[in-house]
Design a protein around this motif. Structure first.
Motif, PDB file in Angstrom:
ATOM      1  N   PHE A 400       0.838  -1.203   0.000  1.00  0.00           N
ATOM      2  CA  PHE A 400       0.000   0.000   0.000  1.00  0.00           C
ATOM      3  C   PHE A 400       0.869   1.248   0.000  1.00  0.00           C
ATOM      4  N   VAL A 401       1.967   1.223   0.757  1.00  0.00           N
ATOM      5  CA  VAL A 401       2.912   2.342   0.783  1.00  0.00           C
ATOM      6  C   VAL A 401       3.582   2.507  -0.576  1.00  0.00           C
ATOM      7  N   LEU A 402       4.053   1.393  -1.132  1.00  0.00           N
ATOM      8  CA  LEU A 402       4.735   1.433  -2.427  1.00  0.00           C
ATOM      9  C   LEU A 402       3.800   1.957  -3.512  1.00  0.00           C
ATOM     10  N   SER A 403       2.550   1.526  -3.471  1.00  0.00           N
ATOM     11  CA  SER A 403       1.575   1.992  -4.449  1.00  0.00           C
ATOM     12  C   SER A 403       1.336   3.492  -4.319  1.00  0.00           C
ATOM     13  N   SER A 404       1.223   3.984  -3.086  1.00  0.00           N
ATOM     14  CA  SER A 404       0.989   5.407  -2.860  1.00  0.00           C
ATOM     15  C   SER A 404       2.149   6.250  -3.383  1.00  0.00           C
ATOM     16  N   ILE A 405       3.371   5.788  -3.158  1.00  0.00           N
ATOM     17  CA  ILE A 405       4.545   6.539  -3.625  1.00  0.00           C
ATOM     18  C   ILE A 405       4.596   6.563  -5.145  1.00  0.00           C
ATOM     19  N   LEU A 406       4.414   5.406  -5.777  1.00  0.00           N
ATOM     20  CA  LEU A 406       4.518   5.320  -7.237  1.00  0.00           C
ATOM     21  C   LEU A 406       3.435   6.136  -7.932  1.00  0.00           C
ATOM     22  N   GLN A 407       2.259   6.217  -7.343  1.00  0.00           N
ATOM     23  CA  GLN A 407       1.177   6.963  -7.960  1.00  0.00           C
ATOM     24  C   GLN A 407       1.382   8.472  -7.856  1.00  0.00           C
ATOM     25  N   ASN A 408       2.234   8.918  -6.943  1.00  0.00           N
ATOM     26  CA  ASN A 408       2.406  10.356  -6.731  1.00  0.00           C
ATOM     27  C   ASN A 408       3.781  10.884  -7.124  1.00  0.00           C
ATOM     28  N   VAL A 409       4.746  10.005  -7.369  1.00  0.00           N
ATOM     29  CA  VAL A 409       6.114  10.464  -7.605  1.00  0.00           C
ATOM     30  C   VAL A 409       6.257  11.191  -8.940  1.00  0.00           C
ATOM     31  N   SER A 410       5.355  10.952  -9.868  1.00  0.00           N
ATOM     32  CA  SER A 410       5.443  11.628 -11.164  1.00  0.00           C
ATOM     33  C   SER A 410       4.640  12.919 -11.209  1.00  0.00           C
ATOM     34  N   GLN A 411       3.828  13.171 -10.191  1.00  0.00           N
ATOM     35  CA  GLN A 411       2.906  14.302 -10.218  1.00  0.00           C
ATOM     36  C   GLN A 411       3.442  15.475  -9.402  1.00  0.00           C
ATOM     37  N   SER A 412       3.151  16.669  -9.897  1.00  0.00           N
ATOM     38  CA  SER A 412       3.605  17.872  -9.214  1.00  0.00           C
ATOM     39  C   SER A 412       2.757  19.061  -9.644  1.00  0.00           C
ATOM     40  N   PRO A 413       2.441  19.977  -8.714  1.00  0.00           N
ATOM     41  CA  PRO A 413       1.727  21.194  -9.116  1.00  0.00           C
ATOM     42  C   PRO A 413       2.601  22.128  -9.961  1.00  0.00           C
ATOM     43  N   LYS A 414       3.919  21.922  -9.913  1.00  0.00           N
ATOM     44  CA  LYS A 414       4.848  22.731 -10.704  1.00  0.00           C
ATOM     45  C   LYS A 414       5.478  21.889 -11.809  1.00  0.00           C
ATOM     46  N   TYR A 415       4.625  21.095 -12.455  1.00  0.00           N
ATOM     47  CA  TYR A 415       5.120  20.140 -13.459  1.00  0.00           C
ATOM     48  C   TYR A 415       5.734  20.810 -14.681  1.00  0.00           C
ATOM     49  N   LYS A 416       5.412  22.084 -14.918  1.00  0.00           N
ATOM     50  CA  LYS A 416       5.954  22.746 -16.116  1.00  0.00           C
ATOM     51  C   LYS A 416       7.464  22.946 -16.030  1.00  0.00           C
ATOM     52  N   SER A 417       8.016  22.840 -14.817  1.00  0.00           N
ATOM     53  CA  SER A 417       9.466  22.924 -14.684  1.00  0.00           C
ATOM     54  C   SER A 417      10.164  21.712 -15.288  1.00  0.00           C
ATOM     55  N   ALA A 418       9.388  20.683 -15.633  1.00  0.00           N
ATOM     56  CA  ALA A 418       9.974  19.455 -16.187  1.00  0.00           C
ATOM     57  C   ALA A 418      10.439  19.631 -17.626  1.00  0.00           C
ATOM     58  N   TRP A 419      10.363  20.834 -18.184  1.00  0.00           N
ATOM     59  CA  TRP A 419      10.851  21.055 -19.548  1.00  0.00           C
ATOM     60  C   TRP A 419      12.329  20.702 -19.669  1.00  0.00           C
ATOM     61  N   VAL A 420      13.034  20.758 -18.530  1.00  0.00           N
ATOM     62  CA  VAL A 420      14.470  20.485 -18.575  1.00  0.00           C
ATOM     63  C   VAL A 420      14.747  19.047 -19.017  1.00  0.00           C
ATOM     64  N   TYR A 421      13.829  18.111 -18.696  1.00  0.00           N
ATOM     65  CA  TYR A 421      14.035  16.720 -19.130  1.00  0.00           C
ATOM     66  C   TYR A 421      14.115  16.617 -20.650  1.00  0.00           C
ATOM     67  N   TYR A 422      13.281  17.407 -21.325  1.00  0.00           N
ATOM     68  CA  TYR A 422      13.123  17.249 -22.764  1.00  0.00           C
ATOM     69  C   TYR A 422      14.148  18.045 -23.565  1.00  0.00           C
ATOM     70  N   THR A 423      14.940  18.842 -22.886  1.00  0.00           N
ATOM     71  CA  THR A 423      15.965  19.615 -23.583  1.00  0.00           C
ATOM     72  C   THR A 423      17.337  18.947 -23.508  1.00  0.00           C
ATOM     73  N   LEU A 424      17.463  17.909 -22.666  1.00  0.00           N
ATOM     74  CA  LEU A 424      18.748  17.239 -22.511  1.00  0.00           C
ATOM     75  C   LEU A 424      18.926  16.148 -23.567  1.00  0.00           C
ATOM     76  N   PRO A 425      20.144  15.893 -23.969  1.00  0.00           N
ATOM     77  CA  PRO A 425      20.408  14.865 -25.004  1.00  0.00           C
ATOM     78  C   PRO A 425      20.336  13.447 -24.427  1.00  0.00           C
ATOM     79  N   ILE A 426      19.121  13.068 -24.014  1.00  0.00           N
ATOM     80  CA  ILE A 426      18.907  11.746 -23.424  1.00  0.00           C
ATOM     81  C   ILE A 426      18.132  10.890 -24.423  1.00  0.00           C
TER      82      ILE A 426
END
Length: 565
Positions: A400-426
């Motif tokens: 139950f703990v693991l499920s709660s963490i995994l369901q929330n670890v990708s979410q953020s109210p400031k998700y627009k800051s994630a643009w940095v992921y898409y600008t890196l040569p990955i």
């Protein structure tokens, strides 16, 4: 209703004026705030918008639910033959419900810094603004309190007669004022004593503790307490009872309608219950209000002030997190995913408020099911669980703990800051996901399982070690299945989703069903110790294969957030 509430506030004008509050400004600020309240939805009992008129309207269902909750609370009035104890228990529940509503719905109102830009430029002093916040919250919460107290106001007539109705209504108002005052006192004191950043953290932890406390009381109190013992309880025999606000409130009824058995102590507590809210209002306005606006201004800029640019000449010293990340995630991209997950999880309040209660829910659930037994004492129930395999159920509950963490670890109210992921040569973002998963397991799941395992070995003995290892490995399998099919976003890169899609819900139930079936199978084979040890090997191998596949996730598999401005 707003006009009536403002007239009631007018009764306090002489007291407020002596503390330095500008009465005319106070009433105008309150009028505007109440008007704005009618136009915004509540988070605890949500309002729905009328599609034809475009105006938010109060939900009739929410009103009915509040009255129904008040009706359920009334049953405690009959749980004991001592009216003082029954009313004290009733007002304890009542005040807790009011406090939960305040913390969940009005924390943002109390520490709202927008008034700094609207009212502060005007000649309005600190005392007036602070008292306006306090009374604004009090007036709104009074509406909810009257709805929840309405059933009790009528039911009290069957206990003490119709003459008790107006007195009980006064007690409801008294309990509401005390609830608002105590919560606000905590906030006002904290805002003066601690740093702005620390203040926000403390408020978050208070909200977490309250949610866990209510959850525990709801599930455990009926199991752990024999209600028949409450019938003859006498609160006045216990010194600690004299310091509880609900007992002060209940003492008013005892002093008026049961004078034959009420002494000087009960009369003094009744007077304290009536005087304390007035003294508290004076204390807030005279002592705590000065400087309140200045502290709010600091809080409103705390997040920005905390982000101080580190000079380029300053050498970065690796800490424990860096060393652990280098050890467990040697790949550069995976290492970055590990570190960013660890650091953002520690700093994101929304993540902590959603995840941390789950750590407490697991033992509460276990105690609720394990100690389920009618006609048995707690000692007998404890002896019973020591001789069964319920400990396997406990270790699987940690999913139950693991499920709660995994369901929330990708979410953020400031998700627009994630643009940095898409600008890196990955080229392979799965490495970031694998680093994220490793961080989750190492930071949260493994330490938590170690604590649970230590408790299991203490209660059931070392023979449970092989079951613990197998259940832990299968729990990781459950986590990997969730990660592969449900977690498609990079760390804190997607907007907060209130509701999952139908497809994800079906997949989630299928995964839960599979692990539940494996768990029951584990209980069945637990009597064969060698077989349990043997099954750990394929379980670990399956985990490794799934983790390898998870690490190969491509950009097409990633759930991209809309990061356009």
């Amino acid at each position: 209703m707003d006009k009536i509430l403002l007239k009631i506030v007018g009764l306090l004008n002489p007291l407020l004026q002596k503390t330095g509050v500008n009465i005319a400004q106070l009433h105008e600020i309150l009028r505007i705030k109440l008007l704005m309240d009618n136009r915004r939805p509540r988070s605890i009992f949500g309002h729905k918008k009328n599609k034809t008129e475009g105006k938010p309207t109060s939900s009739l269902l929410a009103t009915i639910m509040m009255v129904f909750m008040g009706l359920l609370m009334c049953f405690v009035l009959f749980i004991t033959t001592q009216p003082l104890a029954g009313q004290a228990l009733y007002f304890s529940i009542f005040m807790v419900m009011m406090a939960i509503t305040l913390i969940s719905d009005f924390t943002s109102v109390l520490i709202d810094s927008r008034d700094q830009f609207i009212i502060s430029p005007r000649p309005v002093n600190d005392r007036t603004m602070a008292m306006a916040r306090f009374l604004h919250v009090t007036l709104y919460i009074a509406r909810i309190a009257l709805l929840q107290g309405l059933p009790g106001i009528f039911i009290i007539a069957f206990i003490d007669g119709f003459a008790a109705i107006p007195l009980f209504a006064l007690q409801v108002i008294e309990a509401t004022l005390l609830s608002v005052l105590l919560v606000n006192l905590v906030y006002f004191v904290l805002i003066k004593l601690v740093s702005p950043q620390r203040f926000k953290d403390i408020i978050s932890y208070i909200q977490i503790v309250f949610s866990v406390l209510i959850f525990a009381v709801y599930y455990l109190v009926p199991r752990l307490i024999n209600t028949s013992l409450l019938q003859q309880v006498n609160l006045l025999k216990h010194v600690w009872a004299y310091f509880l606000p609900p007992v002060w409130i209940a003492s008013l009824n005892e002093a008026v309608f049961h004078t034959g058995r009420s002494g000087w102590a009960v009369l003094c507590m009744a007077v304290i219950g009536l005087v304390f809210p007035l003294v508290g209002i004076w204390f807030v306005a005279k002592v705590l209000a000065p400087g309140f606006n200045r502290r709010l201004a600091i809080i409103s800029t705390a997040d920005g002030a905390a982000n101080v640019v580190t000079p380029l000449t300053k050498k970065y010293n690796p800490d424990f997190r860096d060393k652990l990340a280098n050890l467990l995630a040697p790949d550069g991209i995976e290492n970055a995913g590990f570190k960013i997950t660890w650091k953002l999880a520690a700093r994101t309040r929304e993540f902590k408020m959603k995840v941390f209660p789950a750590f407490a829910y697991v033992p509460i659930y276990f105690i609720y099911f394990a100690l389920n037994g009618k006609g048995q004492t707690l000692t007998e129930r404890y002896a019973k669980i020591q001789h069964n395999t319920s400990y396997i159920f406990l270790i699987y509950l940690t999913t139950f703990v693991l499920s709660s963490i995994l369901q929330n670890v990708s979410q953020s109210p400031k998700y627009k800051s994630a643009w940095v992921y898409y600008t890196l040569p990955i080229t392979l973002p799965g490495k970031i996901l694998s680093g994220m998963y490793k961080a989750i397991i190492v930071i949260y799941f493994v330490p938590y399982c170690l604590v649970i395992s230590a408790a299991m070995i203490f209660i059931w003995g070392p023979a449970t070690i092989n079951d613990i290892l197998l259940a832990f490995s299968i729990s990781l399998t459950y986590g990997m299945l969730l990660a592969l099919f449900m977690v498609k976003g990079l760390p804190f890169s997607t907007p907060i989703m209130v509701k999952q899609g139908g497809g994800k819900v079906i997949v989630s139930f299928m995964i839960i069903g599979l692990i539940a079936a494996i768990g029951f199978g584990h209980v069945f084979i637990s009597k064969w110790e060698g077989l349990v040890w043997l099954l750990i090997i394929p379980s670990v191998l399956i985990n490794w294969i799934m983790f390898y596949q998870y690490k190969k996730q491509s950009w097409n598999d990633i759930e991209l957030a809309d990061i356009d401005g």
